[in-house]
Scaffold this motif. Sequence first.
Motif, mmCIF file in Angstrom:
data_model
loop_
_atom_site.group_PDB
_atom_site.id
_atom_site.type_symbol
_atom_site.label_atom_id
_atom_site.label_comp_id
_atom_site.label_asym_id
_atom_site.label_seq_id
_atom_site.Cartn_x
_atom_site.Cartn_y
_atom_site.Cartn_z
ATOM 1 N N ILE A 113 2.492 2.417 3.734
ATOM 2 C CA ILE A 113 1.946 0.951 3.688
ATOM 3 C C ILE A 113 3.214 0.261 3.305
ATOM 4 N N THR A 114 3.358 -0.930 3.586
ATOM 5 C CA THR A 114 3.914 -2.187 2.920
ATOM 6 C C THR A 114 3.106 -2.953 2.004
ATOM 7 N N THR A 115 3.353 -2.926 0.618
ATOM 8 C CA THR A 115 2.746 -3.929 -0.397
ATOM 9 C C THR A 115 3.433 -4.973 -0.529
ATOM 10 N N VAL A 116 2.658 -6.299 -0.599
ATOM 11 C CA VAL A 116 3.100 -7.276 -0.809
ATOM 12 C C VAL A 116 2.436 -7.760 -2.156
ATOM 13 N N VAL A 117 3.697 -8.131 -3.066
ATOM 14 C CA VAL A 117 3.143 -8.453 -4.390
ATOM 15 C C VAL A 117 3.844 -9.975 -4.741
ATOM 16 N N ASP A 118 2.747 -10.810 -5.431
ATOM 17 C CA ASP A 118 3.314 -12.157 -5.944
ATOM 18 C C ASP A 118 4.076 -11.956 -7.281
ATOM 19 N N THR A 119 5.176 -12.051 -7.347
ATOM 20 C CA THR A 119 6.008 -11.831 -8.546
ATOM 21 C C THR A 119 5.408 -12.713 -9.805
ATOM 22 N N GLN A 120 4.963 -13.693 -9.397
ATOM 23 C CA GLN A 120 4.646 -14.662 -10.574
ATOM 24 C C GLN A 120 3.194 -14.240 -11.162
ATOM 25 N N THR A 121 2.236 -14.097 -10.206
ATOM 26 C CA THR A 121 0.978 -13.673 -10.822
ATOM 27 C C THR A 121 0.663 -12.005 -11.150
ATOM 28 N N ARG A 122 2.007 -11.390 -10.467
ATOM 29 C CA ARG A 122 1.849 -9.906 -10.645
ATOM 30 C C ARG A 122 0.725 -9.142 -10.062
ATOM 31 N N ARG A 123 0.332 -9.868 -8.885
ATOM 32 C CA ARG A 123 -0.973 -9.406 -8.358
ATOM 33 C C ARG A 123 -0.488 -8.666 -6.736
ATOM 34 N N VAL A 124 -1.278 -7.849 -6.307
ATOM 35 C CA VAL A 124 -1.059 -7.396 -4.811
ATOM 36 C C VAL A 124 -1.790 -8.146 -4.181
ATOM 37 N N ILE A 125 -1.038 -8.966 -2.911
ATOM 38 C CA ILE A 125 -1.743 -9.985 -2.056
ATOM 39 C C ILE A 125 -2.046 -9.450 -0.825
ATOM 40 N N ALA A 126 -1.202 -8.340 -0.646
ATOM 41 C CA ALA A 126 -1.579 -7.640 0.774
ATOM 42 C C ALA A 126 -1.215 -6.234 0.839
ATOM 43 N N GLN A 127 -1.727 -5.415 1.845
ATOM 44 C CA GLN A 127 -1.254 -4.138 1.766
ATOM 45 C C GLN A 127 -1.499 -3.807 3.301
ATOM 46 N N ILE A 128 -0.218 -3.619 3.937
ATOM 47 C CA ILE A 128 -0.095 -3.446 5.538
ATOM 48 C C ILE A 128 0.047 -2.259 5.857
ATOM 49 N N ASP A 129 -0.702 -1.631 6.701
ATOM 50 C CA ASP A 129 -0.501 -0.194 7.402
ATOM 51 C C ASP A 129 0.677 -0.200 8.368
ATOM 52 N N THR A 153 8.126 7.857 11.898
ATOM 53 C CA THR A 153 7.475 7.480 13.114
ATOM 54 C C THR A 153 8.412 7.015 13.894
ATOM 55 N N ASN A 154 9.766 6.550 13.732
ATOM 56 C CA ASN A 154 11.031 6.299 14.282
ATOM 57 C C ASN A 154 10.704 4.683 14.920
ATOM 58 N N MET A 155 10.229 3.857 13.944
ATOM 59 C CA MET A 155 9.842 2.531 14.559
ATOM 60 C C MET A 155 10.178 1.452 13.520
ATOM 61 N N ALA A 156 10.748 0.322 14.045
ATOM 62 C CA ALA A 156 10.683 -1.075 13.083
ATOM 63 C C ALA A 156 9.252 -1.544 13.302
ATOM 64 N N HIS A 157 8.863 -2.111 12.492
ATOM 65 C CA HIS A 157 7.436 -3.014 12.407
ATOM 66 C C HIS A 157 7.715 -4.174 12.139
ATOM 67 N N TRP A 158 7.380 -5.084 12.752
ATOM 68 C CA TRP A 158 7.526 -6.576 12.645
ATOM 69 C C TRP A 158 6.368 -7.302 12.112
ATOM 70 N N ILE A 159 6.556 -8.000 10.908
ATOM 71 C CA ILE A 159 5.305 -8.401 10.325
ATOM 72 C C ILE A 159 5.552 -9.994 10.090
ATOM 73 N N ASP A 160 4.327 -10.544 10.604
ATOM 74 C CA ASP A 160 4.130 -11.877 10.696
ATOM 75 C C ASP A 160 3.795 -12.224 9.164
ATOM 76 N N THR A 161 4.784 -13.152 8.400
ATOM 77 C CA THR A 161 4.313 -13.384 6.909
ATOM 78 C C THR A 161 3.293 -14.615 6.600
ATOM 79 N N GLY A 162 3.119 -15.220 7.883
ATOM 80 C CA GLY A 162 1.738 -16.025 7.672
ATOM 81 C C GLY A 162 0.725 -15.372 7.718
ATOM 82 N N THR A 163 0.396 -14.406 8.301
ATOM 83 C CA THR A 163 -1.013 -13.729 8.593
ATOM 84 C C THR A 163 -0.659 -12.267 7.640
ATOM 85 N N GLU A 164 0.489 -11.848 7.456
ATOM 86 C CA GLU A 164 0.801 -10.538 6.839
ATOM 87 C C GLU A 164 0.094 -9.384 7.526
ATOM 88 N N THR A 165 0.541 -9.394 8.966
ATOM 89 C CA THR A 165 -0.230 -8.360 9.878
ATOM 90 C C THR A 165 1.039 -8.217 10.908
#
Length: 320
Positions: A113-129, A153-165
């Motif tokens: 997974i890719t974990t997205v953390v808010d460094t100010q609130t110190r909370r996980v805001i998304a986890q992306i498979d 998997t030998n891939m680059a995964h392109w993530i939209d940071t607006g939707t975190e998908t």
Amino acid sequence: MFRTTALALLLATPALADEIWVTNEKDNTISVIDTATLEVTRTIATGERPRGITFSADHSVVFICASDSDAVQVMDPVSGEILHDLPSGEDPEQFVLHPDNRRLYIANEDDAITTVVDTQTRRVIAQIDVGIEPEGMAVSPDGKTVITTSETTNMAHWIDTGTETIFANTLVDSRPRHAEFVKDGAELWVSAEIGGTVTVFDTSDQSEKAKLHFAIKGVHDDLIQPVGFELTPDGKTAFVALGPSNHLAVVNAETYEVEQYILVGRRVWHMAFDRDHAQLFTTNGVSGDVTVVDVATRKAVKTIKVGRYPWGAAFRPTGG
């Protein structure tokens, strides 16, 4: 009299030197190198197996992937004190800080997974498979796209940071390790350690634009394993770390041709430029040192002993 004495003291006080911070994954430390004297000035304790390292936009804090501690540690770079840990998921290896200076995107190797953390609130805001064994992370200059590479998997995964998908997946060669948006975000470069290549993508449509290949006289192809790389600010020259070949490749980033190779330390991993991009510092895992490369002459000029298995590198300005 006071003004004269104050001026004398000011002139006698040495200017603060910039620094290169190097993570030592076997020693659980960071070595801090003075870019002027090219000497280690501090050794700072961290969590277990530090690898990825990056500073906040204003360099007031440094983020460290303490992989075996399952934590991203936040440190005061002046005191060396660990201020707190961020929730990071298991086995964080690399990360990238969004241009908003708030969202930290973390590759969790064991969890896929890719974990997205808010460094100010110190909370996980998304986890992306993502794919199996994610490692490399990159963010576009406009902050709209984040890349995670997955080694198995030998891939680059392109993530939209607006939707975190994920909005696209692109194949690369075997065991991708490092990714960077270059040329103001027009291209994405991804290194493939076992594949022995660097793939260049056109970011407008995620299509493959070029592929870099390497060959060093007297070095077996199996030892030529691209990992980290850095481009000069003008986008014209790339330096690519080639792992156990113990060399950097110097690449013309406009023609995608290799211009020369530079012998450095054993198993070169990652690198960082100094302030004016005149010197390049490489981390050499097996030899436990850092090679300083003069960018203008493209020659290794010094070896600096650090801790065991240096891995990541990051620049910290301390002067004006």
